[in-house]
Design a protein around this motif. Sequence first.
Motif, mmCIF file in Angstrom:
data_model
loop_
_atom_site.group_PDB
_atom_site.id
_atom_site.type_symbol
_atom_site.label_atom_id
_atom_site.label_comp_id
_atom_site.label_asym_id
_atom_site.label_seq_id
_atom_site.Cartn_x
_atom_site.Cartn_y
_atom_site.Cartn_z
ATOM 1 N N MET A 1 0.829 -1.198 0.000
ATOM 2 C CA MET A 1 0.000 0.000 0.000
ATOM 3 C C MET A 1 0.869 1.255 0.000
ATOM 4 S SD MET A 1 -3.063 1.229 -0.088
ATOM 5 C CE MET A 1 -4.067 -0.180 0.323
ATOM 6 N N THR B 1 2.162 1.975 -3.386
ATOM 7 C CA THR B 1 1.103 2.502 -4.235
ATOM 8 C C THR B 1 0.871 3.983 -3.963
ATOM 9 O OG1 THR B 1 0.002 0.354 -4.296
ATOM 10 C CG2 THR B 1 -1.342 2.266 -4.830
ATOM 11 N N PRO C 1 5.418 5.960 -4.093
ATOM 12 C CA PRO C 1 6.526 5.172 -4.653
ATOM 13 C C PRO C 1 7.869 5.897 -4.643
ATOM 14 C CG PRO C 1 5.114 5.995 -6.408
ATOM 15 C CD PRO C 1 4.435 6.325 -5.097
#
Length: 63
Positions: A15, A18, A21
């Motif tokens: 997560m 996402t 990054p």
Amino acid sequence: MKVTVDEDRCAGHGMCLTLCPEVFELTDDGWSVAKLEEVPPELESAAREAIEHCPERAIREID
């Protein structure tokens, strides 16, 4: 701002990767790590969102 990932708590959901990054990456074993020693000011909001949304609560902000 600095962040750290507790390797004992991380379950490899990704997560954080996402959501931010630029700050987080997955190791070859599939666990998250902070790839930057210092989070740039323009990424602090995204890094805090990653902290907030980590299912395992494995990420924390450090001094």
